[in-house]
Design a protein around this motif. Structure first.
Motif, short mmCIF file in Angstrom:
data_model
loop_
_atom_site.label_atom_id
_atom_site.label_comp_id
_atom_site.label_asym_id
_atom_site.label_seq_id
_atom_site.Cartn_x
_atom_site.Cartn_y
_atom_site.Cartn_z
N HIS A 221 0.73 -1.33 -0.07
CA HIS A 221 0.03 -0.10 -0.06
C HIS A 221 0.91 1.19 0.04
O HIS A 221 1.51 1.59 0.96
N SER A 222 0.93 2.00 -0.98
CA SER A 222 1.89 3.09 -1.15
C SER A 222 1.60 4.08 -0.58
O SER A 222 0.55 4.65 -0.15
N LEU A 223 2.54 5.14 -0.70
CA LEU A 223 2.23 6.57 -0.01
C LEU A 223 1.29 7.28 -0.52
O LEU A 223 0.62 8.12 0.03
N GLN A 224 1.17 7.06 -2.02
CA GLN A 224 -0.04 7.62 -2.69
C GLN A 224 -1.31 6.77 -2.71
O GLN A 224 -2.15 7.06 -3.43
N ASN A 225 -1.48 5.85 -1.71
CA ASN A 225 -2.49 4.83 -1.66
C ASN A 225 -2.81 4.07 -2.88
O ASN A 225 -3.77 3.72 -3.29
N GLU A 226 -1.67 3.88 -3.60
CA GLU A 226 -1.71 2.94 -4.69
C GLU A 226 -1.60 1.37 -4.04
O GLU A 226 -1.06 1.26 -3.00
N PHE A 227 -1.90 0.57 -5.00
CA PHE A 227 -1.67 -0.88 -4.77
C PHE A 227 -0.61 -1.28 -5.61
O PHE A 227 -0.48 -1.13 -6.79
N THR A 228 0.72 -1.53 -5.08
CA THR A 228 1.81 -1.57 -6.03
C THR A 228 2.18 -3.25 -5.87
O THR A 228 2.08 -3.81 -4.91
N ALA A 229 2.63 -3.70 -6.95
CA ALA A 229 3.22 -5.15 -6.71
C ALA A 229 4.65 -4.99 -7.75
O ALA A 229 4.76 -4.42 -8.74
N THR A 230 5.80 -5.33 -6.88
CA THR A 230 6.99 -5.07 -7.35
C THR A 230 7.57 -6.55 -7.28
O THR A 230 7.47 -7.42 -6.37
N GLN A 231 8.29 -6.79 -8.62
CA GLN A 231 8.76 -8.21 -8.76
C GLN A 231 10.46 -7.92 -8.57
O GLN A 231 10.99 -6.95 -8.93
N LEU A 232 10.93 -8.85 -7.95
CA LEU A 232 12.85 -8.65 -7.68
C LEU A 232 13.16 -9.91 -8.33
O LEU A 232 13.00 -11.02 -7.89
N VAL A 233 14.12 -9.36 -9.20
CA VAL A 233 14.86 -10.71 -9.74
C VAL A 233 16.26 -10.55 -9.41
O VAL A 233 17.07 -9.72 -9.57
N THR A 234 16.84 -11.70 -8.68
CA THR A 234 18.06 -11.70 -7.90
C THR A 234 18.82 -12.98 -8.29
O THR A 234 18.36 -13.74 -8.76
N ASP A 235 19.98 -12.87 -7.70
CA ASP A 235 21.08 -14.24 -8.04
C ASP A 235 20.58 -15.34 -7.07
O ASP A 235 20.74 -16.37 -7.63
N SER A 236 20.15 -15.22 -6.09
CA SER A 236 19.80 -16.08 -5.34
C SER A 236 18.50 -15.71 -4.32
O SER A 236 18.01 -14.49 -4.39
N THR A 237 17.99 -16.78 -3.74
CA THR A 237 16.62 -16.34 -2.93
C THR A 237 16.84 -15.42 -2.01
O THR A 237 17.77 -15.32 -1.17
N LEU A 238 15.83 -14.27 -1.79
CA LEU A 238 16.12 -13.48 -0.92
C LEU A 238 15.87 -13.76 0.52
O LEU A 238 14.89 -14.65 0.71
N ASN A 239 16.54 -13.25 1.58
CA ASN A 239 15.97 -13.46 2.96
C ASN A 239 15.00 -12.25 3.46
O ASN A 239 14.97 -11.26 2.72
N GLN A 240 14.38 -12.65 4.57
CA GLN A 240 13.71 -11.54 5.05
C GLN A 240 14.54 -10.32 5.82
O GLN A 240 15.54 -10.71 6.28
#
Length: 834
Positions: A221-240
């Motif tokens: 839920h963005s600062l502009q009250n948008e619904f955002t979907a962000t994809q992240l492509v990385t070399d390895s599995t992301l940690n939390q």
């Protein structure tokens, strides 16, 4: 010199190509506006189009679904975030170039970043059928550590554009629960289908990174009250970033920083319009609100998927999963999504590897952070631990039940084999708990004075001999005995079946003889302390439902006494669903948080265990079962069933958790009313229909085969691309190549194999199937070989084909074979010779 006059067409083309001239050209779904530096790409059916603005970098400014733009003014862009700042493809660039070749649009020349890292990107677009294919090629000029990446980021107008998104790990993001600015859910998968439940419009995004890279997504839920979907492509599995949190409140950075390498990263994205109503149709369900079924299973049912390898029932908002719940595979059966099925198999793999101790004890919970555990049991790396309320022993049975039922969905014998030792260890751990050798298995806590729990009702002090856990143990033993048989270990199969039979005998004894049956109260009591005192005779519904549903109680008189009593009490209070108990526990038997009655686990309504009630009533009074199914669907339409429980007095939702288990009454609709009973080697149906449901029709997909089902009282048809079978009774079927295998009653005791000379469709009507007389009709012409297995070895049978009779003898293996060329409808009857 001869001057020639330009024709009007040539003149128009000449002027159009002069500097400063703006025009719009439209060719095969591509509309260009060089002056505005935009290009619009539209699929042939015009259900989907995108407009790309390359006047100041690259950004998709509009994404239209059936002509309606769903994006905010920020559109769709790519980018990175470093410790120094945020940089994106929407920034002004000097050297952006647009080229077109063979219908493919290419944008190149973009570079963004800071003094420590520069990113150059090329975007390519092409229409492929009803999809817009988008390739992003990104080059990093150096190794670096990034805080975040957008690869890309979709910025939708607001949180009302979509109801949610169905993820390609079987889960879902529910937009309404991203309530506060920066509320964010992060998950390790890329594919998603966003849907609008009012219009039926949906957008499917399929994302595939190149080899050596992985994709994750975050929804916010963005600062502009948008619904955002962000994809992240990385070399390895992301940690939390924050403990093991998949959801974080009012923080947009759910994933930990990560390193990127100098070089090129590519991702392929397909954007596609989906008719949600058609793609996720539940078919025609007379007497049932099919829309509510669809929406409930796509929201509450899927919500328990926390992430890859973590399917639970508390779900991603609270980052919790209870392993002591035995219904996750059953939810997958009803959701009917191969992505959920695959993830459930992976979840059980992870629990086998990370949540089982060396002695066979299955840890009871997974959570994002410590604080709920018995001191010293929380694993900060994996998140598994023992609950602070006590050792909840139903994690032993929950693992085995889920693994057994999951095998019927995935049909993978190698997978089942990989769980053989762990399932045996889990069962054997509990079998060893029978210290007094009376056939009933004891918990780790001995009595109520210890103030510890032993099962799902975690602030009720059920101790020592717990009937709820033992009823689940009976189910686990029988299910696993069947799995051992499939694996060829008949000795172990007989061993577990014998233990189950002994447990059944002990369980059903009157309480004065050491069992759980109370003749005075006409119910099964909850538990017995080690001092012999009996507790929980306050009509605890999951205890009594489990006894009936799992078959440990098959006494018709007792079943009637229990179910009639429960229904009378429920009607008297006008309850829409069953409470955990009808009368109060004593103060000594529960935590203080359960007092005064009715409160929390001492009397509130927890629909999580609804499937046990539906299963119990389905074979006793289908009308009552259907009433509670419809009550739950009606409640979903009121509040989305997004509560932990319902207050007994007001029947209003309460509790911080949203329990995906609330959907189980509807999963029971599929299992116990429609009779969907997949087996590892076939599709099976065991319907329990009422006249009000006649005409039920829907498709069901099992292991990539789509089956069409038509269900009426005593008239069931299953068909696929290769066969059709109609029967008055339950059955299972599988077609491989030219051979159709029919399983009467959906059991393994007998089968009929029909081998056709050619790969044509096989249509079959089952006329009757009695213990010693079997009749069917083939209506499709072909040359057939019929092999019937499971007969009395060496016995003589009468074979009648249409009006021709002959004698035939079963082999020593209990089989016989018939060959027949069927030119038109041909009736077969085999019966034991008199």
């Amino acid at each position: 010199m001869i001057r020639r006059m330009l024709t009007p067409l040539l003149l128009l083309l000449f002027i159009a190509h002069q500097p400063g001239f703006s025009h719009t050209a439209k060719t095969s779904g591509i509309q260009r506006d060089p002056a505005a530096k935009t290009i619009t790409i539209t699929v042939p059916d015009k259900n989907l189009s995108i407009t790309i603005d390359y006047s100041a970098g690259y950004v998709i400014k509009q994404l239209k679904i059936k002509g309606q733009n769903v994006l905010s003014s920020n559109g769709i862009y790519t980018g990175i975030k470093t410790k120094k700042g945020t940089f994106s493809s929407a920034e002004r660039a000097q050297n952006v170039r647009l080229t077109e070749k063979d219908g493919e649009i290419t944008l190149s020349g973009l570079v963004y970043g800071d003094g420590t890292i520069a990113v150059s990107e090329t975007w390519k677009f092409k229409v492929t059928g009803d999809k817009i294919h988008w390739n992003i090629t990104r080059a990093y000029n150096t190794d670096a550590e990034l805080e975040e990446t957008a690869f890309p980021q979709y910025n939708f107008t607001d949180l009302n554009v979509w109801k949610g998104g169905i993820l390609d790990n079987g889960g879902m993001v529910w937009c309404k629960y991203l309530k506060q600015v920066n509320d964010t859910y992060g998950v390790h998968t890329g594919g998603v289908t966003f849907w609008n439940a009012e219009t039926g419009n949906a957008l499917r995004i399929s994302t595939k990174p190149d080899d050596g890279h992985t994709v994750a997504s975050k929804y916010s839920h963005s600062l502009q009250n948008e619904f955002t979907a962000t994809q992240l492509v990385t070399d390895s599995t992301l940690n939390q970033r924050y403990d093991l949190n998949r959801f974080v409140g009012q923080k947009a950075d759910v994933f930990a920083p990560f390193k990127v390498k100098k070089g090129i990263v590519k991702v392929d994205i397909d954007l596609q319009y989906i008719n949600y109503f058609a793609a996720y149709s539940r078919g025609s369900l007379p007497g049932i609100d099919a829309t509510a079924v669809r929406e409930l299973l796509n929201t509450t049912g899927r919500y328990g998927v926390v992430d890859n390898n973590i399917i639970g029932a508390n779900g991603w908002l609270t980052n919790w999963k209870c392993l002591h719940e035995p219904f996750f595979a059953q939810i997958g059966m009803a959701v009917d999504d191969k992505n959920y099925t695959q993830n459930m198999s992976a979840t059980l793999n992870q629990e086998r590897d990370e949540a089982m101790l060396a002695d066979g004890r299955v840890l009871s919970r997974w959570h994002n952070a410590a604080g709920d555990e018995i001191p010293g049991t929380y694993n900060f790396k994996t998140g598994y631990y023992e609950a602070m309320w006590g050792y909840t022993i139903d994690s032993q049975t929950g693992y085995v039940i889920n693994a057994s039922e999951q095998f019927d969905l995935n049909g993978d014998i190698a997978w089942l084999k990989s769980h053989q030792i762990s399932c045996e260890k889990a069962l054997d751990w509990l079998i060893k708990r029978d210290a007094n050798h009376n056939g009933i298995f004891e918990m780790l806590n001995n009595n109520i004075a210890e103030k510890k729990a032993s099962d799902w009702l975690d602030i009720v002090w059920a101790s020592y001999e717990n009937s709820f856990v033992n009823a689940q143990m009976y189910e686990a033993l029988n299910l696993w005995a069947n799995c051992e048989s499939v694996l060829g270990n008949r000795e172990k199969s007989a061993y577990y079946a014998a233990i189950a039979a002994r447990l059944k005998t002990a369980f059903n004894k009157p309480i004065q003889d050491g069992g759980f049956w109370s003749p005075e109260k006409r119910q099964y009591v909850y538990w017995r302390d080690n001092d012999g005192s009996v507790h929980g005779d306050n009509l605890v519904t999951p205890v009594n439902f489990a006894a009936i549903a799992f078959g440990i109680c098959d006494d018709k008189e007792r079943i009637a006494q229990i179910l009639d009593q429960i229904e009378t009490r429920a009607v008297k209070e006008n309850l829409f669903h069953w409470p955990l108990c009808f009368d109060s526990f004593t103060k000594e038997e529960v935590s203080g948080g359960n007092w005064p009655f009715p409160k929390y686990e001492n009397g509130d309504i927890f629909p999580t265990w609804g499937y046990l009630g539906i299963r119990a009533y389905a074979n006793y009074d289908k009308g009552i079962a259907l009433k509670y199914i419809n009550n739950l669907l009606q409640q979903y339409k009121k509040d989305g069933l997004s509560s932990q429980r319902y207050l007994r007095g007001t029947q209003l939702g309460a509790g911080e958790d949203i329990l995906a288990g609330i959907s189980t009454s509807i999963t029971a609709l599929y299992r116990d009313i429609y009779g969907i009973r997949p087996k590892w080697n076939r599709m099976g149906i065991e319907p329990n229909m009422s006249a009000s449901l006649n005409g039920t029709e829907f498709s069901y997909t099992l292991r990539d085969t789509v089956y069409q089902l038509n269900l009426n009282v005593n008239n069931y048809t299953m068909s696929s691309g290769g066969f059709s079978i109609t029967s008055k009774e339950s059955f299972g079927a599988n077609k491989t190549g030219n051979q159709l295998t029919f399983y009467p009653g959906n059991k393994d005791a007998m089968l009929l194999q029909i081998a056709a000379k050619t790969a044509d469709r096989i249509n079959m009507q089952v006329n009757s199937w009695q213990p010693n007389a079997f009749s069917w009709t083939i209506t499709t012409p072909n040359s057939y070989q019929f092999t019937l297995k499971g007969l009395q070895p060496g016995s003589l049978y009468e074979l009648q084909i249409n009006n021709q009779m002959q004698k035939i003898k079963a082999g020593n293996d209990g089989s016989l074979t018939i060959k027949k060329v069927c030119r038109d409808a041909t009736k077969f009857l085999i019966k034991i010779a008199v």
